[in-house]
Design an enzyme around this catalytic site. Structure first.
Site, PDB file in Angstrom:
ATOM      1  CB  ALA A  13      -0.910  -0.003   1.227  1.00  0.00           C
ATOM      2  CB  ALA A  16       2.727  -0.022   3.648  1.00  0.00           C
ATOM      3  CE1 TYR A  59      -1.164  -9.080   0.509  1.00  0.00           C
ATOM      4  CE2 TYR A  59      -3.493  -9.563   0.850  1.00  0.00           C
ATOM      5  CZ  TYR A  59      -2.505  -8.756   0.339  1.00  0.00           C
ATOM      6  OH  TYR A  59      -2.844  -7.613  -0.339  1.00  0.00           O
ATOM      7  CG  LEU A  75      -4.336  -6.000   3.692  1.00  0.00           C
ATOM      8  CD1 LEU A  75      -4.831  -7.395   4.059  1.00  0.00           C
ATOM      9  CD2 LEU A  75      -3.743  -5.979   2.294  1.00  0.00           C
ATOM     10  CG  HIS A  80      -8.137  -3.403   8.489  1.00  0.00           C
ATOM     11  ND1 HIS A  80      -8.277  -2.086   8.877  1.00  0.00           N
ATOM     12  CD2 HIS A  80      -7.373  -3.376   7.368  1.00  0.00           C
ATOM     13  CE1 HIS A  80      -7.624  -1.301   8.038  1.00  0.00           C
ATOM     14  NE2 HIS A  80      -7.075  -2.063   7.110  1.00  0.00           N
ATOM     15  CE  LYS A  98      -5.974   5.915  10.277  1.00  0.00           C
ATOM     16  NZ  LYS A  98      -6.618   6.375   9.031  1.00  0.00           N
ATOM     17  NE  ARG A 167      -7.320   7.424   3.281  1.00  0.00           N
ATOM     18  CZ  ARG A 167      -6.301   6.726   2.760  1.00  0.00           C
ATOM     19  NH1 ARG A 167      -6.317   6.392   1.467  1.00  0.00           N
ATOM     20  NH2 ARG A 167      -5.300   6.360   3.513  1.00  0.00           N
ATOM     21  CG  ASP A 179      -8.897   7.849   6.193  1.00  0.00           C
ATOM     22  OD1 ASP A 179      -8.076   6.927   6.393  1.00  0.00           O
ATOM     23  OD2 ASP A 179      -8.589   8.914   5.637  1.00  0.00           O
TER      24      ASP A 179
END
Length: 324
Positions: A13, A16, A59, A75, A80, A98, A167, A179
């Site tokens: 991501a 990340a 994964y 992710l 999650h 989160k 989002r 978010d």
């Protein structure tokens, strides 16, 4: 000498790549050891600063490697819980972005699995690791602003042009409240140690996501108001207003990115004391706290129970909201 905690990241991501993987790489007591992605090209930016990084094609392959001690999960929101539980079942400690869950009851399975396995599982709520928030909590507890009367919060940015962003997609758990609402809500809970008694809210919906949310709440000892939006000019601020002073945070959530973190203490006589934090990296501090808990059993500052409380308030906001 203790070996560093060996970290793996599930998914390449953008967040990340830009923030958390570099923080893991830089943190004391941690080593960025693995990245799971089916696209080798997405691993290249990570390998530029971590050339010995092991890249896994899935994964599951990363979770199956016994050399990996802990995983960071960035992710999409709706994945999650699933992958946090899989990681715990695979014997890995878990730091998940989160919101870790889409509703408060979903935290119960995570808490149960954490307790069953004896592993550390936590939401990546990085702000509580920043010294500015520890100072704010202490100032309030010490009575530096007298009796706390009202708390206000704001967090906004505008990503309407990024139509493919998770989002902006309801099916991936998008919207502003999940978010960034976690910050205006969770920070007030962290700083005061109190939980809301009642919540009122209003939401402007856009294609199934909350583009703007305004909320008010009554806590046992103070009132609260805030708003979050993913359709407004970037802004963030938290203010704790007491009978004898005001605490204001100028970059409460994205320290160094939004601007220099400052805690302003406004006292009687127009006195203002400013504490600055030009270099503190809450992502790196978060990883170091996580590693200390894993290695030495130090209590983690943000347990799942705290994150569940924030999600419970978010649930109340959604359940009681009127449409704007």
């Amino acid at each position: 000498m203790q070996q560093p905690v060996q970290w793996g990241v599930l998914g390449a991501a953008k967040f990340a790549r830009q923030f958390m993987a570099p923080a893991i790489h830089a943190a004391d007591g941690a080593r960025l050891a693995g990245l799971a992605t089916s696209d080798a090209a997405k691993a290249e930016p990570f390998q530029q600063y971590c050339p010995d990084l092991t890249v896994y094609g899935s994964y599951d392959a990363l979770l199956a490697d016994p050399k990996i001690d802990a995983v960071y999960i960035p992710l999409p929101n709706h994945l999650h819980v699933e992958w946090s539980l899989k990681a715990l079942d695979a014997g890995k400690h878990v730091l998940c972005e989160k919101p870790m869950a889409m509703s408060a009851p979903e935290f119960d399975a995570l808490i149960e699995k954490r307790d069953q396995t004896g592993l550390l599982a936590a939401e990546a709520y990085m702000i509580v690791h920043h010294p500015q928030w520890q100072i704010v909590r202490q100032l309030i507890a010490d009575g530096s602003i007298g009796k706390l009367v009202h708390v206000t919060g704001a967090f906004s940015f505008d990503n309407r042009a990024d139509t493919g962003n998770i989002r902006n997609r309801a099916e991936t758990g998008g919207g502003g409240l999940r978010d960034i609402g976690v910050y205006v809500i969770g920070s007030a809970r962290f700083a005061t140690g109190q939980e809301p008694v009642s919540v009122q809210s209003a939401i402007r919906w856009e294609d199934g996501i909350d583009a703007f949310t305004e909320l008010r709440a009554q806590f046992p000892d103070f009132t609260y108001s805030s708003y979050v939006s993913i359709r407004m000019h970037p802004h963030q601020e938290m203010v704790f207003h007491g009978e004898g002073g005001v605490i204001r945070l100028t970059a409460p959530f994205n320290a160094r990115v939004f601007g220099e973190a400052r805690v302003e203490l406004h006292r009687l006589g127009l006195e203002v004391q400013v504490t600055r934090f030009p270099g503190d990296d809450h992502y790196k501090l978060q990883v170091e706290a996580f590693c200390q808990s894993v290695r030495d059993g130090v209590n983690y500052p943000c347990p799942l129970e705290f994150s569940r409380g924030t999600q419970a308030m978010i649930d109340q906001v959604f359940e009681g909201a009127v449409a704007l």
